[in-house]
Design an enzyme around this catalytic site. Structure first.
Site, mmCIF file in Angstrom:
data_model
loop_
_atom_site.group_PDB
_atom_site.id
_atom_site.type_symbol
_atom_site.label_atom_id
_atom_site.label_comp_id
_atom_site.label_asym_id
_atom_site.label_seq_id
_atom_site.Cartn_x
_atom_site.Cartn_y
_atom_site.Cartn_z
ATOM 1 N N GLU A 190 0.835 -1.194 0.000
ATOM 2 C CA GLU A 190 0.000 0.000 0.000
ATOM 3 C C GLU A 190 0.870 1.244 0.000
ATOM 4 O OE1 GLU A 190 -2.969 -0.293 3.005
ATOM 5 O OE2 GLU A 190 -3.338 -2.422 2.595
ATOM 6 N N ASP A 201 0.821 -6.498 10.909
ATOM 7 C CA ASP A 201 -0.182 -7.296 10.203
ATOM 8 C C ASP A 201 0.027 -8.781 10.516
ATOM 9 O OD1 ASP A 201 -2.176 -7.658 7.769
ATOM 10 O OD2 ASP A 201 -0.479 -8.996 7.409
ATOM 11 N N LYS A 205 -2.438 -11.569 12.740
ATOM 12 C CA LYS A 205 -2.824 -12.889 12.227
ATOM 13 C C LYS A 205 -2.333 -13.982 13.169
ATOM 14 C CE LYS A 205 -2.704 -11.266 7.426
ATOM 15 N NZ LYS A 205 -1.803 -11.088 6.257
ATOM 16 N N GLY A 302 -5.203 -10.495 -2.034
ATOM 17 C CA GLY A 302 -5.792 -10.284 -3.352
ATOM 18 C C GLY A 302 -7.306 -10.361 -3.287
#
Lengths: 433, 433
Positions: A190, A201, A205, A302
């Site tokens: 990004e 991130d 997770k 994606g």
């Protein structure tokens, strides 16, 4: 015909992928699974967004209450991300008797326990396959496919942006900056890549995975986290020459009642399957008892891969219509008493250390002396060839297992006493056993 | 507390693994999942077998009817394998209202359609995770994790014995015979390894996977099957020098309404993830739309890995108590109309061909002439260095995509016309796209 009426909150990249998927496969779902997903309402901040042709019947709103309060809607798909207002929306949806499908890793990593408890007391389920590795069915593998196993360790490459950057630095000799720009140009990073490259991130997770598999709910804050911004091209080259490669690994281990949960650049053998997971691919290497080692990999990001995870959640949801919801394995989160998270200081790993040593007699013996005083065994030493132009030469050491705290103290002494020219670089190694 | 009463039929290697698993994890299952599996009765031909301590309460019988007819038993675990009497047992169990857990690949590959239909009409489920790749949760990944996707291709290494043998031939320069004895010595091959090395075991597994994913029930007989007994060490070496490696692949592809289903030695790039799946490890590389590529690998055989799959099936079963069984995704097998299996003659692949050519002028032009007449394009040719002692030299050709039938005819002509010294060797290649 099993009909599920849906409301979608968040019509962004993944949301529009889900809408396309549902639209294109409508008759396939009816024919093969005898299931109809009827998307009744979409809520998005920007009402201006256009829907594909043939979907004019779907209501658009900017007010999520129109979905939450609609008695016809069986399940809510939350794809706005973040904590606010996502948490409120999920809680309200559950309380209004709706099942929830979400890809929101930050929300689950921070408030998963509360949300699952609320779901249980509302007799509803939360489905979240796309919260980790997008549609690669890792959540189902851990919670259902390996149900009954105990999880000894998880080693994952679960951030495609970082893996793409490290792959570029390793294979194309790019600097971190060059690799990052390349990733941004290709849409794999990004414009503000902070949460990816600083490891947060991956930490979110990993927190979800640990909570599901190791008997304790942990939040992202409890995961020790280092990003990849400090990785230098030199260290990648030195590692390569030692048969090692650098990956940003999310690591969880459980022994007795102690859990390790950490995200950091990690040296692994080039021979390990994770070393071949390159570019935007994600992978998770699991050691479960009695199953053994299992590797699952695929594109972990994606639009359509994430949409695929949401759709598989919708199928799970549809297949559980009329089921007692409290038996849905992926929602079972009972904690084992007295399970603790081990502090990073107390963790022992092997280390790769690079010293920039002045080309003088006795430097090596001073370094090794201090290391041995701190109970740090040295497994191998590589001193790079002499170079008259260099004021300092890289000395690469691979240690045996060493306690993090002791290593920090030792390296600090070596640096402060001016034995080496610059702050020593230390990167953890894993044998992945 | 959710209590499931079980009957086990077949107390062999996997069966005793299941019993151990259930016994050792009894309290873990209660604490974490609030589930109790009560194994009431075990049926085995040999009543003499001893049960571990603490399991004396389990009834032993040689008569499976004692399980089928017991109204207390909710589910039957069938682990005797083979068709007779397994098929009869499964059908009777379903008709008596019991769910069935089985690892019986031959049974499902031959009679899956009939069994699933019977299960549906009895409103019961069949669970079969361990029928393919043991406890590696491939069935759940395909049927649930990727639910809603369409499967374009499956490429699998699903027989550990063959993979162990080919790995030994490739990495340790062993002959087929040596590698087989090594596998037998280590317990990775049975004393009669026929069904493994002739590819039939892989064919049965592939038939199950195709039936689940490609809209048509096919039996193992409909899978074109070649084993690994003809693979020579020379071809492995030549392949290596071309950056290729030989694996026994189970391949399924679907385009429009045509299915390819075949098992044969296959040359793949050393760079593909499947090339790194060695020894007894199994792996499946799936291309699904819109998900993309997913790779799942692990130990696809062994007592406790197979037991792990059975246990995960039991958890699925327990989590579906009170659910409408006809919504269990892994049991949905509706066929798409007019789907056909393509004949091997009509399939086009690339080929590796080894000719043993006499060292004479014009041989190459004769060979290429005949190949081009049959529309077989040549991608590369490698003639091994001249050797005065050899009466014939290996000429290695990699073709473009060529139709199987045409290639057979062409090679036959080249051989019959005495252009080459021995029957040309042809091995199919896959790009795994």
């Amino acid at each position: 015909m099993n009909k599920i009426t849906l409301g979608l909150i968040g019509y962004g990249n993944v949301g529009s992928g889900v809408v396309q998927f549902l639209h294109k496969r409508k008759s396939y779902f009816k024919d093969k699974f005898n299931i109809e997903f009827d998307l009744k309402t979409i809520c998005d901040r920007s009402i201006k967004k256009k829907l594909p042709n043939g979907l004019d019947h779907i209501r658009l709103t900017t007010n999520y209450k129109k979905i939450i309060n609609d008695p016809e809607i069986d399940a809510v798909i939350e794809l706005i991300g973040g904590i606010k207002p996502a948490k409120q929306i999920v809680l309200e949806a559950l309380r209004k008797g709706k099942h929830v499908v979400t890809a929101n890793k930050s929300l689950l990593a921070m408030h998963g326990k509360e949300l699952f408890q609320e779901a249980q007391s509302c007799n509803r389920n939360i489905y979240y396959e796309s919260s980790v590795m997008a549609g690669v069915p890792l959540i189902k593998m851990l919670t259902e496919g390996l149900a009954g196993n105990k999880f000894k360790s998880l080693y994952g490459i679960i951030n495609g942006t970082c893996n793409y950057i490290l792959t570029g630095m390793t294979q194309k000799d790019l600097t971190f900056g060059q690799a990052l720009s390349d990733a941004q140009a290709k849409g794999f990073a990004e414009s503000n890549p902070t949460l990816d490259i600083n490891g947060m991130d991956s930490a979110s997770k990993l927190a979800i995975l640990v909570s599901l598999t190791m008997g304790k709910f942990i939040s992202a804050e409890e995961v020790y986290t280092e990003g990849i911004t400090q990785i230098s091209h030199h260290d990648i080259e030195h590692a390569e020459s030692l048969g090692l490669t650098i990956k940003l690994l999310a690591i969880a281990k459980k022994s007795h009642r102690e859990i390790e949960a950490r995200v950091h650049p990690t040296l692994i053998s080039k021979k390990h399957p994770l070393a071949d997971v390159n570019g935007i691919f994600n992978a998770m290497f699991v050691n479960a008892s009695p199953m053994g080692d299992v590797l699952l990999s695929g594109e972990g990001a994606g639009q359509m891969t994430a949409a695929s995870g949401v759709i598989s959640d919708l199928f799970q949801l549809a297949s559980r219509v009329g089921c007692p919801s409290d038996q849905y394995l992926a929602n079972i989160y009972r904690e084992a008493p007295q399970t603790k998270v081990r502090k990073i200081d107390d963790i022992s790993t092997r280390f790769y250390i690079r010293f920039m040593a002045p080309d003088k007699v006795g430097v090596l013996s001073k370094i090794t002396g201090i290391l041995s005083k701190h109970k740090i065994g040295i497994n191998s030493v590589t001193q790079k060839a002499h170079d008259h132009w260099a004021s300092a030469l890289p000395v690469i050491m691979l240690t045996d297992n060493a306690q993090e705290k002791m290593l920090r103290v030792a390296l600090d002494k070596i640096h402060k006493q001016g034995i080496v020219k610059s702050k020593p670089v230390a990167i953890r190694m894993e044998e992945l056993k």
